[in-house]
Write a protein that holds these residues in place. Structure first.
Motif, PDB file in Angstrom:
ATOM      1  N   THR A  78      19.379   8.334  43.361  1.00 52.29           N
ATOM      2  CA  THR A  78      19.972   9.408  42.072  1.00 52.29           C
ATOM      3  C   THR A  78      18.184   9.616  41.209  1.00 52.29           C
ATOM      4  OG1 THR A  78      21.902   8.275  41.795  1.00 52.29           O
ATOM      5  CG2 THR A  78      21.056   9.175  39.469  1.00 52.29           C
ATOM      6  N   ASP A  79      18.249  11.058  41.235  1.00 50.51           N
ATOM      7  CA  ASP A  79      17.187  11.433  41.390  1.00 50.51           C
ATOM      8  C   ASP A  79      17.170  12.352  39.617  1.00 50.51           C
ATOM      9  OD1 ASP A  79      15.410  10.800  42.967  1.00 50.51           O
ATOM     10  OD2 ASP A  79      15.894  12.279  43.957  1.00 50.51           O
ATOM     11  N   LEU A  80      15.740  12.380  38.529  1.00 49.23           N
ATOM     12  CA  LEU A  80      16.213  13.351  37.446  1.00 49.23           C
ATOM     13  C   LEU A  80      15.016  14.597  37.631  1.00 49.23           C
ATOM     14  CD1 LEU A  80      16.879  10.406  34.599  1.00 49.23           C
ATOM     15  CD2 LEU A  80      19.018  12.003  35.423  1.00 49.23           C
ATOM     16  N   ARG A  81      16.126  15.492  37.626  1.00 51.17           N
ATOM     17  CA  ARG A  81      14.660  16.389  37.895  1.00 51.17           C
ATOM     18  C   ARG A  81      14.317  17.225  36.695  1.00 51.17           C
ATOM     19  NH1 ARG A  81      15.271  18.157  44.804  1.00 51.17           N
ATOM     20  NH2 ARG A  81      15.573  16.229  44.690  1.00 51.17           N
ATOM     21  N   ALA A  82      14.248  17.356  35.570  1.00 49.43           N
ATOM     22  CA  ALA A  82      12.863  18.166  34.243  1.00 49.43           C
ATOM     23  C   ALA A  82      13.543  19.221  35.121  1.00 49.43           C
ATOM     24  CB  ALA A  82      12.190  17.568  33.617  1.00 49.43           C
ATOM     25  N   TYR A  83      13.425  20.103  34.030  1.00 47.43           N
ATOM     26  CA  TYR A  83      13.277  21.612  34.177  1.00 47.43           C
ATOM     27  C   TYR A  83      13.118  21.965  33.108  1.00 47.43           C
ATOM     28  CZ  TYR A  83      17.673  21.462  32.261  1.00 47.43           C
ATOM     29  OH  TYR A  83      19.127  22.194  31.544  1.00 47.43           O
ATOM     30  N   ALA A  84      13.086  22.126  31.601  1.00 49.99           N
ATOM     31  CA  ALA A  84      12.274  21.865  30.237  1.00 49.99           C
ATOM     32  C   ALA A  84      12.169  20.943  30.189  1.00 49.99           C
ATOM     33  CB  ALA A  84      13.128  22.705  30.349  1.00 49.99           C
ATOM     34  N   ALA A  85      10.835  21.028  28.863  1.00 49.11           N
ATOM     35  CA  ALA A  85      10.961  20.017  27.319  1.00 49.11           C
ATOM     36  C   ALA A  85      10.371  20.446  26.475  1.00 49.11           C
ATOM     37  CB  ALA A  85       9.758  18.931  28.108  1.00 49.11           C
ATOM     38  N   GLN A  86      10.897  20.078  25.178  1.00 49.20           N
ATOM     39  CA  GLN A  86      10.556  20.331  23.862  1.00 49.20           C
ATOM     40  C   GLN A  86      10.045  19.830  23.226  1.00 49.20           C
ATOM     41  OE1 GLN A  86      13.047  22.235  21.665  1.00 49.20           O
ATOM     42  NE2 GLN A  86      12.292  22.847  20.162  1.00 49.20           N
ATOM     43  N   GLU A  87       8.852  19.418  23.077  1.00 49.20           N
ATOM     44  CA  GLU A  87       7.914  18.637  22.365  1.00 49.20           C
ATOM     45  C   GLU A  87       9.063  17.956  20.772  1.00 49.20           C
ATOM     46  OE1 GLU A  87       3.391  16.852  20.551  1.00 49.20           O
ATOM     47  OE2 GLU A  87       3.700  18.482  21.631  1.00 49.20           O
ATOM     48  N   MET A  88       8.671  17.191  20.205  1.00 50.07           N
ATOM     49  CA  MET A  88       9.222  16.868  19.302  1.00 50.07           C
ATOM     50  C   MET A  88       8.373  16.138  17.971  1.00 50.07           C
ATOM     51  SD  MET A  88      13.261  15.091  20.393  1.00 50.07           S
ATOM     52  CE  MET A  88      12.888  13.872  19.245  1.00 50.07           C
ATOM     53  N   GLY A  89       8.978  16.395  16.631  1.00 48.65           N
ATOM     54  CA  GLY A  89       7.925  15.529  15.948  1.00 48.65           C
ATOM     55  C   GLY A  89       8.558  13.865  15.727  1.00 48.65           C
ATOM     56  N   ALA A  90       8.280  13.472  14.839  1.00 46.45           N
ATOM     57  CA  ALA A  90       8.421  12.393  14.751  1.00 46.45           C
ATOM     58  C   ALA A  90      10.059  11.619  14.839  1.00 46.45           C
ATOM     59  CB  ALA A  90       8.240  11.205  13.573  1.00 46.45           C
ATOM     60  N   PRO A  91      10.423  10.380  15.314  1.00 47.90           N
ATOM     61  CA  PRO A  91      12.070  10.413  15.986  1.00 47.90           C
ATOM     62  C   PRO A  91      12.630  10.131  14.403  1.00 47.90           C
ATOM     63  CG  PRO A  91      10.975   8.272  16.012  1.00 47.90           C
ATOM     64  CD  PRO A  91       9.671   9.302  16.544  1.00 47.90           C
ATOM     65  N   GLN A  92      13.488  11.178  13.956  1.00 50.86           N
ATOM     66  CA  GLN A  92      14.125  11.183  13.239  1.00 50.86           C
ATOM     67  C   GLN A  92      15.322   9.940  13.416  1.00 50.86           C
ATOM     68  OE1 GLN A  92      16.518  15.113  12.916  1.00 50.86           O
ATOM     69  NE2 GLN A  92      14.839  16.241  13.005  1.00 50.86           N
ATOM     70  N   MET A  93      15.035   9.995  12.066  1.00 54.84           N
ATOM     71  CA  MET A  93      16.101   8.366  11.549  1.00 54.84           C
ATOM     72  C   MET A  93      18.027   8.661  10.721  1.00 54.84           C
ATOM     73  SD  MET A  93      13.969   6.203  12.546  1.00 54.84           S
ATOM     74  CE  MET A  93      15.018   4.386  12.403  1.00 54.84           C
ATOM     75  N   GLN A  94      18.499   7.658  10.896  1.00 48.99           N
ATOM     76  CA  GLN A  94      19.686   7.682  10.196  1.00 48.99           C
ATOM     77  C   GLN A  94      19.390   8.109   8.410  1.00 48.99           C
ATOM     78  OE1 GLN A  94      22.525   5.567  11.347  1.00 48.99           O
ATOM     79  NE2 GLN A  94      24.093   7.261  11.088  1.00 48.99           N
ATOM     80  N   GLN A  95      19.450   9.243   7.249  1.00 52.15           N
ATOM     81  CA  GLN A  95      18.977   9.005   6.183  1.00 52.15           C
ATOM     82  C   GLN A  95      20.882   8.351   5.835  1.00 52.15           C
ATOM     83  OE1 GLN A  95      17.781  13.000   5.743  1.00 52.15           O
ATOM     84  NE2 GLN A  95      15.771  12.656   6.215  1.00 52.15           N
ATOM     85  N   ALA A  96      20.294   8.085   4.350  1.00 52.97           N
ATOM     86  CA  ALA A  96      21.407   7.233   3.712  1.00 52.97           C
ATOM     87  C   ALA A  96      21.935   8.926   2.694  1.00 52.97           C
ATOM     88  CB  ALA A  96      21.047   6.789   1.998  1.00 52.97           C
ATOM     89  N   PRO A  97      23.552   8.335   2.439  1.00 51.82           N
ATOM     90  CA  PRO A  97      23.941   9.818   2.183  1.00 51.82           C
ATOM     91  C   PRO A  97      23.533  10.212   0.697  1.00 51.82           C
ATOM     92  CG  PRO A  97      26.060   8.473   2.661  1.00 51.82           C
ATOM     93  CD  PRO A  97      24.214   7.627   2.724  1.00 51.82           C
ATOM     94  N   ALA A  98      23.442  11.711   0.877  1.00 53.88           N
ATOM     95  CA  ALA A  98      22.920  12.187  -0.396  1.00 53.88           C
ATOM     96  C   ALA A  98      24.576  11.703  -1.786  1.00 53.88           C
ATOM     97  CB  ALA A  98      22.645  13.493   0.073  1.00 53.88           C
ATOM     98  N   GLN A  99      23.122  12.048  -2.686  1.00 52.77           N
ATOM     99  CA  GLN A  99      24.676  12.073  -3.715  1.00 52.77           C
ATOM    100  C   GLN A  99      25.728  12.828  -4.190  1.00 52.77           C
ATOM    101  OE1 GLN A  99      24.364   9.636  -7.336  1.00 52.77           O
ATOM    102  NE2 GLN A  99      22.425   8.418  -5.724  1.00 52.77           N
ATOM    103  N   GLN A 100      25.690  12.862  -4.381  1.00 50.04           N
ATOM    104  CA  GLN A 100      27.339  13.573  -4.226  1.00 50.04           C
ATOM    105  C   GLN A 100      27.685  14.154  -5.806  1.00 50.04           C
ATOM    106  OE1 GLN A 100      31.357  12.630  -2.728  1.00 50.04           O
ATOM    107  NE2 GLN A 100      30.155  12.891  -1.351  1.00 50.04           N
ATOM    108  N   PHE A 101      27.913  15.871  -6.067  1.00 50.46           N
ATOM    109  CA  PHE A 101      27.662  16.917  -6.805  1.00 50.46           C
ATOM    110  C   PHE A 101      26.585  16.524  -7.983  1.00 50.46           C
ATOM    111  CE2 PHE A 101      32.472  16.729  -5.814  1.00 50.46           C
ATOM    112  CZ  PHE A 101      32.638  16.272  -4.954  1.00 50.46           C
ATOM    113  N   GLY A 102      25.426  16.113  -7.403  1.00 52.28           N
ATOM    114  CA  GLY A 102      24.448  16.268  -8.454  1.00 52.28           C
ATOM    115  C   GLY A 102      23.731  14.909  -9.280  1.00 52.28           C
ATOM    116  N   SER A 103      24.512  14.457  -8.656  1.00 54.03           N
ATOM    117  CA  SER A 103      24.876  13.155  -9.998  1.00 54.03           C
ATOM    118  C   SER A 103      23.482  12.459 -10.430  1.00 54.03           C
ATOM    119  CB  SER A 103      25.377  11.313  -9.113  1.00 54.03           C
ATOM    120  OG  SER A 103      25.282  10.651  -9.303  1.00 54.03           O
ATOM    121  N   ALA A 104      22.955  12.129 -11.538  1.00 47.29           N
ATOM    122  CA  ALA A 104      21.962  12.076 -12.308  1.00 47.29           C
ATOM    123  C   ALA A 104      21.150  10.508 -11.652  1.00 47.29           C
ATOM    124  CB  ALA A 104      22.102  12.447 -13.371  1.00 47.29           C
ATOM    125  N   SER A 105      22.369   9.889 -11.512  1.00 47.82           N
ATOM    126  CA  SER A 105      22.042   8.299 -11.779  1.00 47.82           C
ATOM    127  C   SER A 105      21.347   7.793  -9.639  1.00 47.82           C
ATOM    128  CB  SER A 105      23.143   7.261 -11.430  1.00 47.82           C
ATOM    129  OG  SER A 105      23.052   6.056 -10.776  1.00 47.82           O
TER     130      SER A 105
END
Length: 136
Positions: A78-105
């Motif tokens: 099996t061969d993997l033949r590339a035809y395009a590549a796009q440079e990325m920034g730092a690997p994106q880590m999964q982020q914690a869910p944001a506070q809902q409804f603008g909670s100040a806590s």
């Protein structure tokens, strides 16, 4: 198909002449995927695409590849033949869910006390006022 990861190995360019007398060139790289269980994936660029797609070891890319398998002497390759590549920034880590409804806590909520309900027993709606413990 797209594969995201960091180039960890830049292999030397290969070349030659086909049976038909045409010149060919191939350049290979090894990419290590992101995630909990990273995989190493070797892919190739052929011909003029080597000059069009610039890849550097140590940088992260999203590489578009076509997978192709072929049989030779009863074995499959099996061969993997590339035809395009796009440079990325730092690997994106999964982020914690944001506070809902603008909670100040900003501090996390304290866990509920599992013994709080046992402190004040609720009245039994089925109690008939009998003093015996028999269910019948």
């Amino acid at each position: 198909m797209e594969i995201e990861g960091k180039i960890i190995l830049d292999l030397p360019e290969e070349g030659g002449t086909s049976k038909a007398g045409n010149l060919w060139r191939k350049k290979s790289w090894v990419l290590e995927t992101f995630g909990q269980y990273p995989r190493k994936v070797k892919f190739d660029l052929f011909g003029d695409r080597i000059d069009q797609v610039r890849l550097e070891a140590g940088k992260s890319y999203k590489v578009s590849v076509d997978a192709e398998s072929r049989e030779f002497n009863g074995r499959w390759y099996t061969d993997l033949r590339a035809y395009a590549a796009q440079e990325m920034g730092a690997p994106q880590m999964q982020q914690a869910p944001a506070q809902q409804f603008g909670s100040a806590s900003a501090a996390p909520a304290a866990p509920a006390d599992p013994f709080a309900a046992a402190a004040a027993p609720a009245a039994d709606p089925f109690a008939s006022g009998d003093t015996d413990d028999l269910p019948f």
